[in-house]
Design a protein around this motif. Structure first.
Motif, PDB file in Angstrom:
ATOM      1  N   LEU A  14      46.417  31.080  46.452  1.00  0.00           N
ATOM      2  CA  LEU A  14      45.505  31.805  47.325  1.00  0.00           C
ATOM      3  C   LEU A  14      44.299  32.284  46.523  1.00  0.00           C
ATOM      4  N   ILE A  15      43.099  31.927  46.992  1.00  0.00           N
ATOM      5  CA  ILE A  15      41.852  32.351  46.353  1.00  0.00           C
ATOM      6  C   ILE A  15      41.009  33.081  47.389  1.00  0.00           C
ATOM      7  N   ASN A  16      40.480  34.255  47.003  1.00  0.00           N
ATOM      8  CA  ASN A  16      39.604  34.985  47.924  1.00  0.00           C
ATOM      9  C   ASN A  16      38.380  35.520  47.183  1.00  0.00           C
ATOM     10  N   ASP A  17      37.594  36.333  47.864  1.00  0.00           N
ATOM     11  CA  ASP A  17      36.339  36.828  47.303  1.00  0.00           C
ATOM     12  C   ASP A  17      36.474  38.184  46.626  1.00  0.00           C
ATOM     13  N   ALA A  18      37.712  38.575  46.276  1.00  0.00           N
ATOM     14  CA  ALA A  18      37.926  39.844  45.575  1.00  0.00           C
ATOM     15  C   ALA A  18      37.932  39.622  44.064  1.00  0.00           C
TER      16      ALA A  18
END
Length: 393
Positions: free
Chosen positions: A31-35
């Motif tokens: 999982l990759i996000n913008d945090a």
């Protein structure tokens, strides 16, 4: 059988794993996000290939729509990465943890990311593991995570949940009572009380496991996993003794009863995000708020967790209840809990958040104070204008 140990063994292709031994496990999703996890992309070269594009999820959910130029730079990087590798991709459709739970994660799987809430996947009987961005980059290429097998502890929840007490109150009590002893371990929740917990309850509990610095947490699906055999330590909590709880500002080291802070003025209240944005949370808050008005001078912000929850809340009339009360209904996502561009608070103001972050300066001025509590406590406080317990819900 220890459920978490069985998951690791299956992923490592062995019969069992031993504490402190090193193992290599096959990962089911990244999982990759913008945090923070977007930093993992920076460790990849143009020639690197993902282990499986259908197992990598790029989800922009923290600052949507973007509230700053720096956020836009990060999001453009993620957009380009997702397009280049043809990964799973969501942008502005809600919190990634929930989207993964709703659409992908299955019992017995292993999901890797960098976020503090990775243990949330334990609500589905899966193991969510938190790693640093550099290590996540390697997993993106290989699909394999090398780790040292942690200790396994069990927390037995017994007794009947009292009126006005919710899953967040239970987990805050767990953190207060056992948190210092859970760091570096995998937690299994079991006991008679678990039979009465909803999926939302289990998500709420696992979502906060990172506050103990535990490796992960899980609710076993199979009742045969509920014996005490194989666990390094077993703790017990009688939930009938749990009362509405609240976290004081700046850390999770001070968790007290709501009644101890009753009457303290609040300036802003947030209900939503990954901790309190599911339909059950919004129904609960709406039941408390319906037909009333937010206290004068208090800002109430509400953010559904995903697009589907937003639509459902709209269809059920919950959003009208919030708007009629004077709340601002925000777009789906992390929102105020992320604390970077929405719902920023001023010097010495008090934010009562049903989210999970309360660090100094997280949602505005360094002198501002952030308290964390359940959606019920947040809703009741928004109406009262001061910290208050929810009555008769």
């Amino acid at each position: 059988m220890v459920f978490g140990k069985a998951i690791l063994a299956q992923a490592a292709g062995v019969e069992t794993v031993q504490v402190n031994n090193s193992v290599s496990v096959q990962v089911d999703y990244c999982l990759i996000n913008d945090a923070v996890s977007h930093q993992s992309i920076d460790y990849l070269s143009d020639e690197d290939v993902l282990f499986n594009k259908e197992k990598v999820a790029v989800i922009i959910d923290h600052d949507t729509p973007s509230g700053s130029e720096s956020s836009s730079v990060i999001q453009r990087k993620l957009i380009n990465f997702a397009k280049k590798h043809d990964t799973i991709y969501y942008h502005g459709e809600g919190v990634g943890y929930q989207l993964m739970l709703d659409n992908y994660v299955k019992q017995g799987e292993i999901i890797v990311g960098t976020g503090e809430h990775m243990a949330v996947f334990g609500a589905a009987g899966a193991l969510g593991l938190t790693v640093k961005p550099e290590l996540l980059a390697n997993v993106l290429k290989t699909g394999v995570l090398d780790l040292q097998v942690p200790e396994f502890v069990k927390i037995e929840l017994t007794g009947q949940v009292g009126a006005g007490v919710y899953a967040k109150d239970i987990m805050l009590t767990v953190i207060r009572e056992f948190g210092a002893r859970l760091g570096g371990k995998i937690i299994t929740f079991s006991g008679e009380t678990c039979n009465d917990l909803t999926r939302n309850d289990k998500i709420t509990i696992c979502n906060l496991a990172g506050k103990t610095k535990a490796v992960s947490a899980v609710f076993p699906i199979d009742e045969s996993c509920c014996s005490n055999d194989g666990y390094d330590v077993v703790y017990r909590l009688d939930v009938s003794a749990v009362r509405p709880a609240i976290v004081k500002p700046d850390s999770y080291e001070e968790i007290v009863l709501v009644r101890e802070l009753a009457g303290m003025r609040v300036n802003e209240v947030f209900i939503g995000g990954c901790s309190a944005g599911r339909i059950e949370d919004l129904r609960l808050a709406a039941d408390i708020i319906r037909g009333k008005k937010v206290a004068k001078g208090v800002r109430l912000l509400v953010a559904p967790i995903t697009s589907s929850v937003y639509v459902q809340a709209l269809q059920e009339g919950l959003l009208s209840d919030f708007i009629d009360a004077g709340a601002v209904v925000m777009n789906q996502g992390c929102s105020v809990c992320w604390g970077k561009s929405q719902g920023i608070i001023d010097t010495d103001e008090v934010l009562l958040s049903a989210g999970s972050y309360n660090s100094k300066g997280w949602a505005g001025a360094a002198t501002a104070k952030i308290y964390n509590a359940s959606a019920a406590t947040a809703a009741a406080s928004a109406i009262a204008g001061v910290i208050a317990e929810a009555k008769g819900v």
